[in-house]
Design a protein around this motif. Sequence first.
Motif, PDB file in Angstrom:
ATOM      1  N   GLY A 260       0.847  -1.193   0.000  1.00 34.22           N
ATOM      2  CA  GLY A 260       0.000   0.000   0.000  1.00 34.22           C
ATOM      3  C   GLY A 260       0.876   1.235   0.000  1.00 34.22           C
ATOM      4  O   GLY A 260       2.051   1.179   0.369  1.00 34.22           O
TER       5      GLY A 260
ATOM      6  N   THR B  66      -1.096  -4.451  -8.858  1.00 31.00           N
ATOM      7  CA  THR B  66      -2.499  -4.512  -8.456  1.00 31.00           C
ATOM      8  C   THR B  66      -3.228  -5.718  -9.041  1.00 31.00           C
ATOM      9  O   THR B  66      -4.234  -6.155  -8.504  1.00 31.00           O
ATOM     10  N   ARG B  67      -2.704  -6.258 -10.146  1.00 26.23           N
ATOM     11  CA  ARG B  67      -3.359  -7.392 -10.810  1.00 26.23           C
ATOM     12  C   ARG B  67      -2.327  -8.454 -11.158  1.00 26.23           C
ATOM     13  O   ARG B  67      -1.166  -8.157 -11.399  1.00 26.23           O
TER      14      ARG B  67
ATOM     15  N   ASP C   3      -0.370  -8.051 -14.381  1.00 20.32           N
ATOM     16  CA  ASP C   3       0.499  -6.885 -14.465  1.00 20.32           C
ATOM     17  C   ASP C   3       1.885  -7.158 -13.881  1.00 20.32           C
ATOM     18  O   ASP C   3       2.780  -6.314 -13.957  1.00 20.32           O
TER      19      ASP C   3
ATOM     20  N   LEU D 110      -4.122  -8.410  -3.010  1.00 22.74           N
ATOM     21  CA  LEU D 110      -2.880  -8.189  -3.755  1.00 22.74           C
ATOM     22  C   LEU D 110      -2.408  -9.505  -4.367  1.00 22.74           C
ATOM     23  O   LEU D 110      -2.614 -10.569  -3.777  1.00 22.74           O
TER      24      LEU D 110
END
Length: 389
Positions: free
Chosen positions: A127, A186-187, A190, A283
């Motif tokens: 974060g 985030t994905r 990615d 995450l």
Amino acid sequence: MLAHAFKPLMIKGRALLPVVQGGMGVGVSAHRLAGAVAREGAVGTVASVDLRHHHADLVERSKLTKDTAVLDALNCEALDREIQLARGLANGQGMIAVNVMKAVDSHVKLVQQACQSGADAIVMGAGLPFDLPDVTADYPNTALIPILSDVRGIAVVLKKWMKKGRKPDAIVIEHPAHAGGHLGATRLDDINNEKFEFERVLPETLALFDELGLSRDEIPLIVAGGVNSHEKVRRYLEMGASGVQLGTAFAVTEEGDAHPNFKAVLAGAQREDIVEFMSVAGLPARAVLTPWLKNYLNRESRLQGNAKADPARCTQGMNCLSVCGLRDGLAKVGQFCIDLKLAAAMRGEVSKGLFFRGADSLPFGDKIRPVRELIEYLLTGQKPAELAI
């Protein structure tokens, strides 16, 4: 301090070996590991997440309550104990850092406890740590080190902090394609984005420093993920990094705080045994495909289909995460209790635990060796005689 050819890593005026041991919870990097690393003159890191499992009396007291505030207090007590023990082992050498996940609901309490207990640095990832300068305002001598993955995130945090009159004392740049545990993307699709490549992020960050009027050596950059050889250490330091961070390689050292079974699972894993999936924290994460994880992934879509928001799903009452897929009914992320599974792994329960691990081979293969030998190899290229080829 070990003689080597590299510049020292300078943090808060301290000259350190340019090696950082990454924070690994639950209880994987506690006082034994962090203290041993710091004693060599490097940065040892205590992971703040649920250290109760190293203290039988705190575990017993935890069984008497499901009050989140009481459990948070017990976790802070465990953190204080671990910091004191680590400082004792370090004997004034190196630096004792505390890793705090932004995604943990009690991150503010843990940061404040770490500062009160005398931690030399707070390292925060999972974060964007916009509030870290505010939380630590009463502790100006505590180094603040965010974990980020690309220049966009670095720019956002830098500009926010500079408006508060604070700059990071170092920045860890973590590559999601290589690191273990929770990843800085985030994905899942990615993770391998080229924007995370050190060859790109390092020069982009140095250019950002120029843009913001910062000198290029004002904020040390520490690269993390896939650092498994002396050659890589040399390459990254020559590219502009001031240090390197390793997690898994330190987790499997003799001084690592986890059970020998834990170390054997990580050290023995091959690339095909390592998988990426969505954590309960929302995450992407990387771990060894052990029996529990294989079973969970086979059932994941069904569990996600049955997701529902229900506070009672937090059976321990810890409510450890700000966002929890299981408790909050988030169907696109993990559906299990991460604290229970990480604690089981730390205890060496191979059939029940979640074993976070980086993607790359380890410097000493499947061998379990002392911290000192690992640091010596990283900085000099010298392996123990029995491991040298």
